[in-house]
Enzyme design. Structure first.
Site, PDB file in Angstrom:
ATOM      1  N   ALA A 219      41.882  42.707  34.050  1.00  0.00           N
ATOM      2  CA  ALA A 219      42.800  43.636  35.442  1.00  0.00           C
ATOM      3  C   ALA A 219      43.370  42.550  36.461  1.00  0.00           C
ATOM      4  O   ALA A 219      42.886  43.204  37.651  1.00  0.00           O
ATOM      5  CB  ALA A 219      41.448  44.569  35.946  1.00  0.00           C
ATOM      6  N   GLY A 248      31.493  42.045  23.627  1.00  0.00           N
ATOM      7  CA  GLY A 248      32.268  42.406  21.975  1.00  0.00           C
ATOM      8  C   GLY A 248      33.647  43.562  22.337  1.00  0.00           C
ATOM      9  O   GLY A 248      34.244  43.568  21.732  1.00  0.00           O
ATOM     10  N   ASP A 273      29.151  44.959  34.726  1.00  0.00           N
ATOM     11  CA  ASP A 273      29.803  45.850  34.695  1.00  0.00           C
ATOM     12  C   ASP A 273      29.355  47.935  34.229  1.00  0.00           C
ATOM     13  O   ASP A 273      29.957  48.192  33.675  1.00  0.00           O
ATOM     14  CB  ASP A 273      31.589  45.660  33.984  1.00  0.00           C
ATOM     15  CG  ASP A 273      32.762  46.708  35.063  1.00  0.00           C
ATOM     16  OD1 ASP A 273      32.174  46.707  36.037  1.00  0.00           O
ATOM     17  OD2 ASP A 273      33.492  46.725  34.301  1.00  0.00           O
TER      18      ASP A 273
END
Length: 384
Positions: A219, A248, A273
């Site tokens: 992002a 991953g 996250d």
């Protein structure tokens, strides 16, 4: 209120030690000494095997234990998130709100303050991720929740810096000049994320006190030949800390290696996250009325776009060591000492040293979590 642990193998945040005794008083580390130097007859808790290391610190946790913080911004939700992530080795974290209404964000702040007021040492502060983003880089953040900051928003955020540790992720190109400087002066740690900023815009943000970058590579504008973008600016920012999601799926292992080799020592931090599925039986949740599902280890929406992660911190440590090839000691620092330093808590957390809080994680040879200690209180997560 006092106890002595005997660890046959210990990583203190800087170096490895063998057969050590850790003396704990009132939730703090009183001393570390060779076990052979303990006075005869000292009552000890012998850990026998495994590795004792500083407890992990996660600065970006959206959910856990079936709770998504945006959906349940209250103290009970925070408690469940903390409990779920403790089983993954995380002994302290920042509950994280993604872009939402001002009411949800204010409720989340009160939830964190309530959890801290109730004496939960695992809650370090709050991370507000949004809503001042570049729409083109919003990811799964809802478009109609993203907006431009107004003065009352900035004033409110600045007021938080005097109450609790606060991290704000924003797109610098959408912050009025002087905003980052004002927030930094108030104690808020400002990070760039969900941004399409140019290299020069990031340089200007750094001059105002930009503290770091949220989930590097994801992002944000990429590194190209003639425009380094946010990725290039992050890799060229020796004064900033950089979070990275090592699950991953979000970042290729080679990209993690490149970031680790490029950044100065101590600047790359592991973050999860994580969403509500960590520590929960359900493999799905809803945000903004949209269903997010775990598919082959990835949290994705109906279009297949990534929507946070399904990992705990020990998973990130294992991945960086076993798949990326970073030495274990450095992976442990990326999960503890470096986040503590980013939060300006490096004199309290991230090391096993006298005067530090007694936050530990005990791992087996396969890097599975056996036990954790938070302020000296032990919790066992797997039978030995």
């Amino acid at each position: 209120m006092s106890q002595t642990l005997r660890a046959r193998r210990l990583f203190d945040g800087e170096q490895w030690r063998e057969d050590c005794a850790v003396l704990i008083q009132q939730g703090l580390i009183d001393a570390i000494l060779p076990a052979a130097e303990l006075p005869p007859g000292t009552e000890t808790i012998d850990l026998e095997d495994g590795l004792l290391a500083p407890g992990f610190i996660d600065i970006q946790v959206n959910g856990g234990g079936g709770v998504l913080f945006n959906n349940q911004p209250d103290a009970a939700g925070v408690e469940r998130m903390v409990a779920a992530h403790r089983a993954t080795g995380t002994t302290a974290l920042l509950p994280t709100l993604i872009s939402d209404t001002p009411a949800v964000h204010r409720a989340g702040v009160q939830a964190v303050l309530s959890a801290q007021g109730a004496g939960n040492p695992g809650v370090l502060g709050i991370h507000i991720e949004g809503p001042f983003f570049e729409v083109a880089r919003r990811g799964t953040h809802r478009k109609d929740r993203i907006r431009q900051p107004e003065q009352h928003d900035i004033d409110w955020l600045a007021s938080l810096g005097t109450q609790l540790s606060t991290v704000l992720t924003a797109a610098p190109e959408h912050l009025p000049p002087g905003t980052i400087a004002a927030l930094t002066a108030a104690g808020v740690l400002v990070c760039a994320g969900h941004t399409n900023a140019s290299y020069q815009q990031i340089v200007a943000a750094r001059a105002e006190g930009l503290r770091g970058f949220t989930h590097l590579f994801n992002a944000m504008s990429p590194l190209t030949a003639r425009e380094p973008g946010v990725v290039g600016a992050a890799l060229d920012a020796p004064d900033c800390w950089v979070g990275i999601i090592a699950d991953g799926h979000h970042v290729h292992p080679a990209s993690i290696r490149i970031a680790h080799r490029t950044l100065p020592p101590g600047r790359l931090c592991l973050v999860t996250d994580a969403m509500s599925t960590v520590g929960d039986d359900k493999d799905w949740f809803e945000i903004y009325g949209e269903r997010i599902q775990v598919r082959e280890g990835r949290l994705v929406n109906a279009e297949g776009a990534l929507a946070g992660s399904a990992i705990g911190m020990i998973d990130a440590v294992r991945y960086c060591h076993q798949q990326v090839g970073i030495e274990l000691a450095e992976c442990l620092r990326m999960a503890s000492l470096y986040p503590a330093t980013f939060l300006r808590r490096e004199q309290q957390l991230g090391r096993i040293a006298p005067g530090f809080r007694a936050d530990f994680v005990r791992l087996d040879d396969n890097l599975q979590v056996l036990d954790t200690w938070v302020a000296g209180a032990r919790e066992t997560h797997r039978s030995n």
